[in-house]
Motif scaffolding. Structure first.
Motif, PDB file in Angstrom:
ATOM      1  N   LYS A  62       0.816  -1.219   0.000  1.00 27.71           N
ATOM      2  CA  LYS A  62       0.000   0.000   0.000  1.00 27.71           C
ATOM      3  C   LYS A  62       0.846   1.265   0.000  1.00 27.71           C
ATOM      4  O   LYS A  62       0.550   2.233  -0.706  1.00 27.71           O
ATOM      5  CB  LYS A  62      -0.934  -0.010   1.207  1.00 27.71           C
ATOM      6  N   GLN A 108       0.242   3.570  -3.799  1.00 27.15           N
ATOM      7  CA  GLN A 108      -0.418   4.862  -3.954  1.00 27.15           C
ATOM      8  C   GLN A 108       0.411   5.831  -4.793  1.00 27.15           C
ATOM      9  O   GLN A 108      -0.125   6.607  -5.588  1.00 27.15           O
ATOM     10  CB  GLN A 108      -0.714   5.461  -2.583  1.00 27.15           C
ATOM     11  N   THR A 159       0.316   4.614  -8.516  1.00 23.95           N
ATOM     12  CA  THR A 159      -0.968   4.984  -9.124  1.00 23.95           C
ATOM     13  C   THR A 159      -1.002   6.464  -9.475  1.00 23.95           C
ATOM     14  O   THR A 159      -1.442   6.852 -10.575  1.00 23.95           O
ATOM     15  CB  THR A 159      -2.123   4.652  -8.164  1.00 23.95           C
TER      16      THR A 159
END
Length: 334
Positions: A163, A167, A170
């Motif tokens: 995670k 992020q 992305t």
């Protein structure tokens, strides 16, 4: 490790496919060099564009070499380093080769997006038009650097879908897609507007349309954006195929850049206004158009008017026509 294709099979497939596209990009690179240097003096060569083309070739070549080394390490040399086999090796983002090859990818993305933004500025001749693309480019740089730093600090065995790392990856993909589409859209729109403004002049002097350039710009943007959008969708869905698509994006970026340059060179053999705008000159399109129009300036006209005078009274006139002197007439009085 994510879903979809096994990572070891994906690494082998991406290396082969990248090699095919890389070979095609090499041919286009040679064509680009030819279009920029053929029958031109050194002072006439567009050095900024030539430098960018060479840098793209160097970065894509370095990425290809590192990808081959990584495939050889994971499938042959270090295949027994991890209990889970080669798949676990390719899932480990802390590998030095993984960080290096993605560093090349970030640098090439920044270079390609920066060139599109600069083209947009040259055609529009306005800083305000490129404010938003520049902000997006800064976002690409920031998210790319942070993602690379996070990867370099990741522990052994960490995956790309962690995670804390996902992020930033992305955000990087979203920023570069937005930058590319916005800049290319503004560039194509401006070229279309310029063409409409000089449509009558272009017809008068026999110059061809510039719509093929607009189409090739849009095609290149769609080609590159489609690859990035596919990588983003696969990454968000946790599919291992995203790594293969990212590898393919390297030669696709070079191909998109080269195909635009070659198409412009073929469409503008006489250095029309649109070729000078795309190829980073020091003048705007309108200035170049005005210069070309001066070649067709109207020559001064000579008007000869003959005047006839009718007289009812008798007169005696003498005229020396041999010397071109004006006539002299004495009117008799009644």
């Amino acid at each position: 490790m994510g879903s979809g294709i096994p990572l070891d099979a994906g690494a082998l497939m991406s290396t082969v496919l990248e090699g095919i596209l890389y070979g095609f990009s090499v041919l286009l690179f040679i064509g680009t060099l030819w279009s920029l240097t053929y029958k031109r003096h050194m002072q006439d060569i567009n050095r900024p564009i030539l430098t960018v083309a060479i840098l793209l070739f160097i970065l894509s070549t370095a990425h290809m070499v590192v990808n081959i080394i990584r495939a050889e390490d994971g499938l042959v040399r270090d295949r027994d380093m991890y209990p889970a086999g080669p798949a676990a090796y390719f899932a480990d983002v802390s590998q030095q080769t993984y960080v290096i090859k993605h560093s090349f990818y970030v640098m090439q993305t920044l270079l390609a997006d920066g060139v599109v933004i600069y083209r947009c500025y040259v055609v529009w001749q306005s800083v305000w038009i490129v404010v938003l693309p520049i902000m997006l480019w800064c976002s690409v740089a920031a998210t790319g650097v942070i993602a690379l730093y996070s990867v370099s600090q990741a522990g052994t065995g960490s995956g790309i879908f962690v995670k804390a790392l996902a992020q930033w990856v992305t955000a990087f993909f979203a920023s570069t897609i937005a930058t590319n589409l916005l800049s290319t859209g503004l560039l194509a729109y401006r070229i279309w507007i310029i063409q409409r403004g000089v449509a009558g002049v272009r017809t008068a002097i026999g110059r061809g349309t510039v719509m093929p350039i607009v189409r090739v710009l849009i095609d290149a943007a769609i080609l590159y954006s489609a690859a990035l959008l596919t990588a983003l969708i696969l990454f968000v869905s946790g599919n291992n195929g995203q790594d293969a698509v990212v590898d393919l994006a390297m030669p696709i970026m070079s191909i998109a850049f080269y195909m635009v340059l070659i198409r412009i060179a073929l469409n503008n053999k006489n250095r029309s206004y649109i070729s000078t705008s795309i190829n980073m000159p020091g003048r705007s399109a309108s200035e170049t158009e005005q210069e070309r129009l001066r070649q067709y300036a109207m020559k001064p006209l000579q008007v000869h008017v003959s005047q006839f005078t009718h007289q009812d009274r008798p007169s005696t006139c003498t005229a020396d026509f041999t010397k071109g002197a004006p006539s002299h007439c004495d009117v008799e009085s009644t």
